[in-house]
Each structure stands twice: as C-alpha cells, then as structure tokens.
Enzyme design. Structure first.
Site, PDB file in Angstrom:
ATOM      1  N   ASP A  36       0.834  -1.205   0.000  1.00 29.81           N
ATOM      2  CA  ASP A  36       0.000   0.000   0.000  1.00 29.81           C
ATOM      3  C   ASP A  36       0.871   1.259   0.000  1.00 29.81           C
ATOM      4  O   ASP A  36       1.991   1.241   0.499  1.00 29.81           O
ATOM      5  CB  ASP A  36      -0.908  -0.022   1.237  1.00 29.81           C
ATOM      6  CG  ASP A  36      -2.052   0.971   1.113  1.00 29.81           C
ATOM      7  OD1 ASP A  36      -2.336   1.433  -0.019  1.00 29.81           O
ATOM      8  OD2 ASP A  36      -2.665   1.303   2.144  1.00 29.81           O
ATOM      9  N   GLY A  37       0.321   2.319  -0.552  1.00 30.30           N
ATOM     10  CA  GLY A  37       0.996   3.618  -0.479  1.00 30.30           C
ATOM     11  C   GLY A  37       1.577   4.122  -1.791  1.00 30.30           C
ATOM     12  O   GLY A  37       2.256   5.154  -1.799  1.00 30.30           O
ATOM     13  N   ASN A  38       1.304   3.434  -2.889  1.00 32.56           N
ATOM     14  CA  ASN A  38       1.835   3.894  -4.188  1.00 32.56           C
ATOM     15  C   ASN A  38       1.326   5.292  -4.532  1.00 32.56           C
ATOM     16  O   ASN A  38       2.087   6.157  -4.968  1.00 32.56           O
ATOM     17  CB  ASN A  38       1.392   2.964  -5.328  1.00 32.56           C
ATOM     18  CG  ASN A  38       2.006   1.585  -5.229  1.00 32.56           C
ATOM     19  OD1 ASN A  38       2.936   1.385  -4.483  1.00 32.56           O
ATOM     20  ND2 ASN A  38       1.469   0.640  -5.986  1.00 32.56           N
ATOM     21  N   ARG A  94      -0.494   9.592  -9.796  1.00 28.88           N
ATOM     22  CA  ARG A  94      -0.548   8.338  -9.031  1.00 28.88           C
ATOM     23  C   ARG A  94       0.105   7.172  -9.786  1.00 28.88           C
ATOM     24  O   ARG A  94       0.715   6.293  -9.195  1.00 28.88           O
ATOM     25  CB  ARG A  94      -2.010   7.982  -8.704  1.00 28.88           C
ATOM     26  CG  ARG A  94      -2.667   8.878  -7.672  1.00 28.88           C
ATOM     27  CD  ARG A  94      -4.139   8.510  -7.496  1.00 28.88           C
ATOM     28  NE  ARG A  94      -4.291   7.112  -7.122  1.00 28.88           N
ATOM     29  CZ  ARG A  94      -4.174   6.651  -5.872  1.00 28.88           C
ATOM     30  NH1 ARG A  94      -3.901   7.480  -4.885  1.00 28.88           N
ATOM     31  NH2 ARG A  94      -4.325   5.371  -5.621  1.00 28.88           N
ATOM     32  N   HIS A 114       2.584   3.597  -8.943  1.00 27.48           N
ATOM     33  CA  HIS A 114       2.374   2.185  -9.310  1.00 27.48           C
ATOM     34  C   HIS A 114       3.571   1.654 -10.109  1.00 27.48           C
ATOM     35  O   HIS A 114       3.992   0.517  -9.909  1.00 27.48           O
ATOM     36  CB  HIS A 114       1.085   2.025 -10.120  1.00 27.48           C
ATOM     37  CG  HIS A 114      -0.159   2.369  -9.335  1.00 27.48           C
ATOM     38  ND1 HIS A 114      -0.393   1.871  -8.074  1.00 27.48           N
ATOM     39  CD2 HIS A 114      -1.235   3.138  -9.631  1.00 27.48           C
ATOM     40  CE1 HIS A 114      -1.555   2.343  -7.630  1.00 27.48           C
ATOM     41  NE2 HIS A 114      -2.080   3.111  -8.559  1.00 27.48           N
ATOM     42  N   SER A 119      -7.275  -5.955  -5.846  1.00 26.96           N
ATOM     43  CA  SER A 119      -8.332  -6.551  -5.018  1.00 26.96           C
ATOM     44  C   SER A 119      -9.689  -6.482  -5.715  1.00 26.96           C
ATOM     45  O   SER A 119      -9.871  -5.705  -6.666  1.00 26.96           O
ATOM     46  CB  SER A 119      -8.413  -5.824  -3.671  1.00 26.96           C
ATOM     47  OG  SER A 119      -9.108  -4.602  -3.828  1.00 26.96           O
ATOM     48  N   TRP A 173     -11.861  -2.370  -8.294  1.00 26.85           N
ATOM     49  CA  TRP A 173     -12.677  -1.992  -9.468  1.00 26.85           C
ATOM     50  C   TRP A 173     -13.412  -0.679  -9.225  1.00 26.85           C
ATOM     51  O   TRP A 173     -13.919  -0.064 -10.158  1.00 26.85           O
ATOM     52  CB  TRP A 173     -13.698  -3.093  -9.806  1.00 26.85           C
ATOM     53  CG  TRP A 173     -13.072  -4.393 -10.207  1.00 26.85           C
ATOM     54  CD1 TRP A 173     -13.047  -5.528  -9.454  1.00 26.85           C
ATOM     55  CD2 TRP A 173     -12.404  -4.718 -11.437  1.00 26.85           C
ATOM     56  NE1 TRP A 173     -12.381  -6.534 -10.137  1.00 26.85           N
ATOM     57  CE2 TRP A 173     -11.981  -6.055 -11.360  1.00 26.85           C
ATOM     58  CE3 TRP A 173     -12.097  -3.989 -12.597  1.00 26.85           C
ATOM     59  CZ2 TRP A 173     -11.285  -6.703 -12.381  1.00 26.85           C
ATOM     60  CZ3 TRP A 173     -11.400  -4.620 -13.624  1.00 26.85           C
ATOM     61  CH2 TRP A 173     -11.002  -5.971 -13.505  1.00 26.85           C
ATOM     62  N   LEU A 226      11.384 -20.268  -5.081  1.00 26.74           N
ATOM     63  CA  LEU A 226      10.292 -19.502  -4.467  1.00 26.74           C
ATOM     64  C   LEU A 226       9.050 -19.640  -5.328  1.00 26.74           C
ATOM     65  O   LEU A 226       9.150 -19.695  -6.552  1.00 26.74           O
ATOM     66  CB  LEU A 226      10.680 -18.009  -4.404  1.00 26.74           C
ATOM     67  CG  LEU A 226       9.583 -17.020  -4.008  1.00 26.74           C
ATOM     68  CD1 LEU A 226       9.392 -17.032  -2.489  1.00 26.74           C
ATOM     69  CD2 LEU A 226       9.939 -15.586  -4.436  1.00 26.74           C
ATOM     70  N   ARG A 254       2.001  -5.107   6.019  1.00 25.38           N
ATOM     71  CA  ARG A 254       1.296  -4.077   5.246  1.00 25.38           C
ATOM     72  C   ARG A 254       2.130  -2.806   5.278  1.00 25.38           C
ATOM     73  O   ARG A 254       2.487  -2.308   6.354  1.00 25.38           O
ATOM     74  CB  ARG A 254      -0.098  -3.791   5.827  1.00 25.38           C
ATOM     75  CG  ARG A 254      -0.818  -2.722   4.996  1.00 25.38           C
ATOM     76  CD  ARG A 254      -2.215  -2.415   5.479  1.00 25.38           C
ATOM     77  NE  ARG A 254      -2.868  -1.516   4.544  1.00 25.38           N
ATOM     78  CZ  ARG A 254      -4.101  -1.654   4.074  1.00 25.38           C
ATOM     79  NH1 ARG A 254      -4.832  -2.672   4.468  1.00 25.38           N
ATOM     80  NH2 ARG A 254      -4.598  -0.783   3.236  1.00 25.38           N
ATOM     81  N   ARG A 309      -4.885  -2.395   8.718  1.00 29.48           N
ATOM     82  CA  ARG A 309      -6.024  -3.274   8.455  1.00 29.48           C
ATOM     83  C   ARG A 309      -5.629  -4.339   7.452  1.00 29.48           C
ATOM     84  O   ARG A 309      -4.603  -4.239   6.771  1.00 29.48           O
ATOM     85  CB  ARG A 309      -7.249  -2.487   7.996  1.00 29.48           C
ATOM     86  CG  ARG A 309      -7.000  -1.504   6.910  1.00 29.48           C
ATOM     87  CD  ARG A 309      -8.287  -0.829   6.436  1.00 29.48           C
ATOM     88  NE  ARG A 309      -7.961   0.135   5.405  1.00 29.48           N
ATOM     89  CZ  ARG A 309      -7.843   1.438   5.598  1.00 29.48           C
ATOM     90  NH1 ARG A 309      -8.076   1.971   6.783  1.00 29.48           N
ATOM     91  NH2 ARG A 309      -7.512   2.244   4.605  1.00 29.48           N
TER      92      ARG A 309
END
Ligand code: FPP
Length: 237
Positions: free
Chosen positions: A15-17, A28, A32, A60, A64, A126, A185, A191
């Site tokens: 998170d946080g891009n 933004r 990404h 996620s 959308w 991996l 996270r 969360r």
C-alpha cells in the site's frame, strides 16, 4: 534453548503507491510504476533467502471501484510486468502463480497469466503468488461452492466441523500452500483489507508507515528478524 520461527509463507499488502507519488507532486500512476520495480526486488530477494511462498496483493476485488483510467493503467502495468519479468522468474528459479478470480480479466491477460504459470512451473527457489482480482471473502465463498456442490442437505446435517474446515482449506485458491506466517502491510494503515482471511488466522502481523515504493530489502530483513524472535503459541501456552 531458544528456537526461532521458520518463515515459509510471507504475504504483503503493498500500500501507499498513490500517496508516494502525490507527495512528490507526481501522478498516481508513477507510484504504481515504481511499485512494480519494488515487486521485482523483493521477489528476487525472497527467492535467495529461503522463503518458500511470497503472496502479493496486486489487485483486489474492491479495486474496481477506482477511476477507470487508473484501473486501465494497472492492467497495462500488470501485462508489462508479466512480459518484462519473465526472465527474472526463469533465471531465479521463481514459480509464478495467480490467485483470485481472473475470469474478470480480458482474455489476452488471462492467457499471459496461464502461460507464465506453466513456463515457470519448475521454479524451485520460491513460489511468487500474485493476488489478482482477489478478495478473501470472495475466495472463501468460491471455495464453499466448490467443496459442497455435490453435498445433499442430509450429508451436511451430519458433517463434522473439522472435516468442513479441511474441505474449505483444500478448495481455496491457495490449496496445497501453507498458511501465512507473516503478513506485512506498508503505507501506514493497520487493516487486513480482505486479504488471505482464512490463511492468516495465526499469522504474525507487521505494519510499517513506509510507502510501498520506498520499501526495501533492508526493511524487510529487519521485519523478518523481529518475526523470527517472536513467540508463536497458536492458541496454546
Ligand atoms: C496500493 O497503492 C497498491 C495497489 C492498488 C496495487 C499494487 C500494485 C503495485 C505494487 C504495482 C503493480 C504491481 C504489479 C505486480 C505489476 P494505493 O494506490 O492504494 O496507494 P494509496 O493508498 O497511497 O492511494
């Protein structure tokens, strides 16, 4: 004698891009793009540091709701990433897997995902799992439909709860993959956001204010060190 925890399955909510880019006065999408580079660094590091599974929340079921232009950009970025990183997977022994309901993606993207899964299937260092159009509740709902499709009302009346748990576990997208040991996270929020709900029941949680594009292998190493020394009781004493 003290014993350290084994880290087999690491999961990350990247998170946080957007905020990273906004703080720099950039659109933004630049966040990404930078975020995709960090995906490669962290994945390669995990492949050479005894992590067996790395699951990354890339898109996620709730994403959308974002503006159409941002969704389109994320889809393009994913396509480019799958194309460009092909060599990274093959050269570093990384097996690629996707979880989530990819039926929502267009067919060229679906084909790319399936092809990379197949081509990288021999990777031994991996397994990198990208969660794509993924939601924990959606996954559990799909698993239940799959697991109990052939059960009659009578079968369900007498079914044992432990058996139900086993059936659901084996019907999830992650069937055959161990539960999450450590869930990180980035981006400062605390969360879970519908990520790996079933699989993270006993995961250790780590939250960092660092925005994903600034996350580094150095910070990851520190989080892992902290995880290794924690006492995990799994409900026992
Ligand atoms: C959250 O940042 C991140 C996402 C919605 C998707 C994660 C995508 C990447 C890391 C880049 C692409 C990845 C691959 C594998 C190609 P945000 O936009 O919610 O950030 P914000 O909370 O600051 O707005």
């Amino acid at each position: 004698m003290s014993k350290t925890n084994t880290l087999s399955h690491l999961a990350i909510i990247m998170d946080g891009n957007g905020r990273w880019a906004e703080n720099k006065g950039l659109p933004r999408r630049e966040g990404h793009k930078e975020g995709a580079k960090i995906v490669r660094q962290i994945t390669t590091w995990c492949a050479h540091n005894s992590i067996c599974y790395l699951t990354l929340y890339a898109f996620s079921t709730e994403n959308w709701k974002r503006p159409k232009t941002e969704i389109e950009f994320l889809m393009q970025l994913l396509k480019k990433y799958l194309e460009n990183e092909r060599q990274t997977y093959l050269e570093n022994g990384i097996k690629f897997r996707a979880i989530g309901d990819i039926t929502m993606f267009n067919s060229p993207l679906r084909d790319m995902i399936l092809k990379l899964e197949e081509d990288s299937s021999k990777g031994k260092n991996l397994t990198q799992i990208l969660a794509l159009n993924y939601g924990g509740r959606d996954e559990i709902a799909r698993a239940c439909i799959k697991a109990f499709k052939s059960y009659s009302a009578k079968d369900l009346e007498n079914i044992d709860k432990t058996e139900v748990q086993r059936l659901i576990t084996n019907s999830l997208d992650t069937a055959g993959i161990p539960d999450v040991d450590l869930l990180i996270r980035t981006g400062g929020e605390m969360r879970i956001s519908n990520f790996l709900l079933w699989q993270s029941s006993y995961a250790e949680l780590a939250f960092t204010p660092t925005f994903w594009p600034d996350f580094s292998t150095h910070e990851l190493e520190n989080i892992i060190l902290n995880f290794k020394n924690k006492l995990r009781r799994f409900g026992g004493l």
